[in-house]
Scaffold this motif. Structure first.
Motif, PDB file in Angstrom:
ATOM      1  N   ARG A  94      26.527  51.697  56.434  1.00 47.10           N
ATOM      2  CA  ARG A  94      27.436  51.178  57.554  1.00 47.10           C
ATOM      3  C   ARG A  94      28.066  49.898  57.096  1.00 47.10           C
ATOM      4  NH1 ARG A  94      23.247  50.721  62.061  1.00 47.10           N
ATOM      5  NH2 ARG A  94      25.078  49.587  62.943  1.00 47.10           N
ATOM      6  N   ARG A 106      32.119  53.568  58.467  1.00 47.77           N
ATOM      7  CA  ARG A 106      32.046  53.355  59.750  1.00 47.77           C
ATOM      8  C   ARG A 106      31.318  54.564  60.567  1.00 47.77           C
ATOM      9  NH1 ARG A 106      36.290  50.902  64.180  1.00 47.77           N
ATOM     10  NH2 ARG A 106      34.863  49.213  65.032  1.00 47.77           N
ATOM     11  N   THR A 107      30.592  54.137  61.611  1.00 44.81           N
ATOM     12  CA  THR A 107      29.818  55.296  62.392  1.00 44.81           C
ATOM     13  C   THR A 107      30.031  55.129  63.855  1.00 44.81           C
ATOM     14  OG1 THR A 107      27.835  53.650  62.819  1.00 44.81           O
ATOM     15  CG2 THR A 107      27.836  55.052  60.740  1.00 44.81           C
ATOM     16  N   ASP A 120      28.521  52.018  65.718  1.00 41.50           N
ATOM     17  CA  ASP A 120      29.408  50.606  65.303  1.00 41.50           C
ATOM     18  C   ASP A 120      30.526  50.501  66.065  1.00 41.50           C
ATOM     19  OD1 ASP A 120      27.962  49.890  63.110  1.00 41.50           O
ATOM     20  OD2 ASP A 120      28.708  51.315  62.053  1.00 41.50           O
ATOM     21  N   TRP A 152      24.277  56.537  64.506  1.00 35.97           N
ATOM     22  CA  TRP A 152      24.090  55.720  63.416  1.00 35.97           C
ATOM     23  C   TRP A 152      24.254  56.573  61.994  1.00 35.97           C
ATOM     24  CZ3 TRP A 152      25.342  51.664  65.415  1.00 35.97           C
ATOM     25  CH2 TRP A 152      24.958  51.086  66.616  1.00 35.97           C
ATOM     26  N   HIS A 199      19.825  53.578  55.346  1.00 34.05           N
ATOM     27  CA  HIS A 199      19.491  53.548  56.621  1.00 34.05           C
ATOM     28  C   HIS A 199      18.286  52.703  57.053  1.00 34.05           C
ATOM     29  CE1 HIS A 199      21.526  57.435  56.868  1.00 34.05           C
ATOM     30  NE2 HIS A 199      20.653  57.833  56.393  1.00 34.05           N
TER      31      HIS A 199
END
Length: 304
Positions: A10, A43-44, A47, A63, A81
Motif C-alpha cells: 500500500r 492503492r487499496t 486507502d 486492505w 501486510h
C-alpha cells in the motif's frame, strides 16, 4: 543489477516504511543490492474510503484485495501486510511465507497520560470495535467517534479538535519515528488486537522460489505467536466487527495465549488464557472455553 523481485505494498507512509523493512531484510539475507527489489505501490479501497467504518464497506479485505489481485496476476512476486489488517481466511492460492520480528504490541493513547486521566465525557476517536469496547468497559462515560485514516490523518483530526484523544498502535508510531508520541497502555489494561505489531509477507502458494526467498527472513517466534492469535480468530469465527483482543507469547516450545471478548458497548466481557505446544490446538481450546463462559451480549457477536 536488474530488477529481480517485485514487492507489492500500500502507499501510506507506514506501509512504505514496512515495505522498506522487508526489502532491507531480503537484501541483507540474500546479499542483494537494494535495486534488486522493486517496490510496487498499489492503492487499496481501504486507502480511498476514509469516512466509513470498515465493517460498512467490506471489512479487512479492503486492505488486501487489490494486493491479492496483483499477486495472483503475477504483477508482483510478494505483498507486504500489517498482519492485524489481514482477513483470517485467505485464498488458498496465497500463503503468508514470513513475518518480520514483532514490534511493540501495545496501543498508545494520544491526548492524555492515561485512560483514567481523560476528562469525564471526553471524546475519543477510533474506528476499532475492540478499542471502542475496551474503552467503554473501562470508562462508560466516554464518547467514541469514528476516526479512520493513516497516522498523520488521525493526528491531524486530533489536532483540529475533532476528539480529545485517540489511540494508535505503538508499532506504527515507532516505525515512523514517532516514538515520543503518546503514552503506551499496558497490555493488562488493554490487550491488543490479534497480530498487532507484526508485518507479514505473502506469496503465491505455487511459487516455490518466492516462498524460499521470503521464508529465509521469517522470524519463528513471531510467526508462531501470530498464527496462534489468527487461529483463535478462525475458531471464534470472528470478523472485523468482533470486539476481540488476543496476545500470544513463547517460552521455548511452549506458547501462552491470552484473549478477551467484549460486547460492543463494553458492558460485558469474558477473558481467559491457555498454554501448550501447538498454536492451533491452544486457540481452538481457548475459543471453546471463552464462548462457553461468555454472556449472551458477547457470545452472539461470534460464531460467524
Amino acid at each position: 543489477m536488474a530488477i529481480k523481485f517485485k514487492l507489492g505494498t500500500r502507499g501510506s507512509p507506514l506501509a512504505l516504511t514496512q515495505a522498506n523493512m522487508v526489502r532491507d531484510a531480503l537484501c541483507a539475507r540474500h546479499g542483494w543490492p537494494v535495486d534488486a527489489i522493486e517496490r510496487v505501490v498499489i492503492r487499496t479501497t481501504g486507502d480511498r474510503v476514509q469516512d466509513r467504518a470498515l465493517a460498512e464497506i467490506g471489512g479487512k479485505a479492503l486492505w488486501t484485495k487489490e494486493l491479492d489481485r496483483a499477486l495472483l496476476d503475477r504483477e508482483i512476486d510478494a505483498s507486504v501486510h500489517s498482519m492485524k489488517d489481514v482477513e483470517t481466511l485467505r485464498p488458498e492460492a496465497l500463503v503468508i511465507a514470513a513475518m518480520l520480528p514483532r514490534a511493540d504490541v501495545r496501543d498508545r493513547l494520544i491526548g492524555a497520560d492515561a485512560i483514567d486521566a481523560l476528562p469525564h465525557g471526553a471524546v475519543v476517536g477510533t474506528s476499532s470495535p475492540r478499542r471502542r469496547a475496551q474503552l467503554l468497559r473501562l470508562r462508560p462515560d466516554l464518547s467514541i467517534v469514528l476516526f479512520r485514516g493513516n497516522v498523520d490523518t488521525r493526528l491531524a483530526k486530533l489536532a483540529a479538535g475533532e476528539a480529545d484523544a485517540t489511540l494508535l498502535a505503538a508499532a506504527g508510531l515507532d516505525r515512523l519515528g514517532r516514538d515520543t508520541i503518546g503514552h503506551a497502555i499496558p497490555t493488562d489494561v488493554m490487550l491488543p488486537a490479534p497480530a498487532q505489531g507484526a508485518v507479514g509477507i505473502e506469496v503465491r502458494s505455487a511459487d516455490a522460489a518466492a516462498q524460499a526467498i521470503v521464508g529465509a527472513i521469517d522470524d519463528d517466534v513471531t510467526s508462531r505467536c501470530v498464527r496462534a492469535e489468527r487461529a483463535l480468530l478462525a475458531a471464534l469465527r470472528a470478523d472485523c466487527q468482533s470486539p476481540v483482543a488476543a496476545l500470544a507469547s513463547a517460552a521455548g516450545a511452549t506458547l501462552s495465549l491470552r484473549a478477551e471478548l467484549l460486547a460492543e458497548d463494553g458492558s460485558a466481557f469474558v477473558d481467559g488464557h491457555a498454554e501448550g505446544l501447538i498454536g492451533e490446538a491452544i486457540a481452538a481450546g481457548l475459543a471453546g472455553d471463552l464462548l462457553s463462559r461468555a454472556p449472551d451480549p458477547v457470545r452472539r457477536l461470534f460464531g460467524g
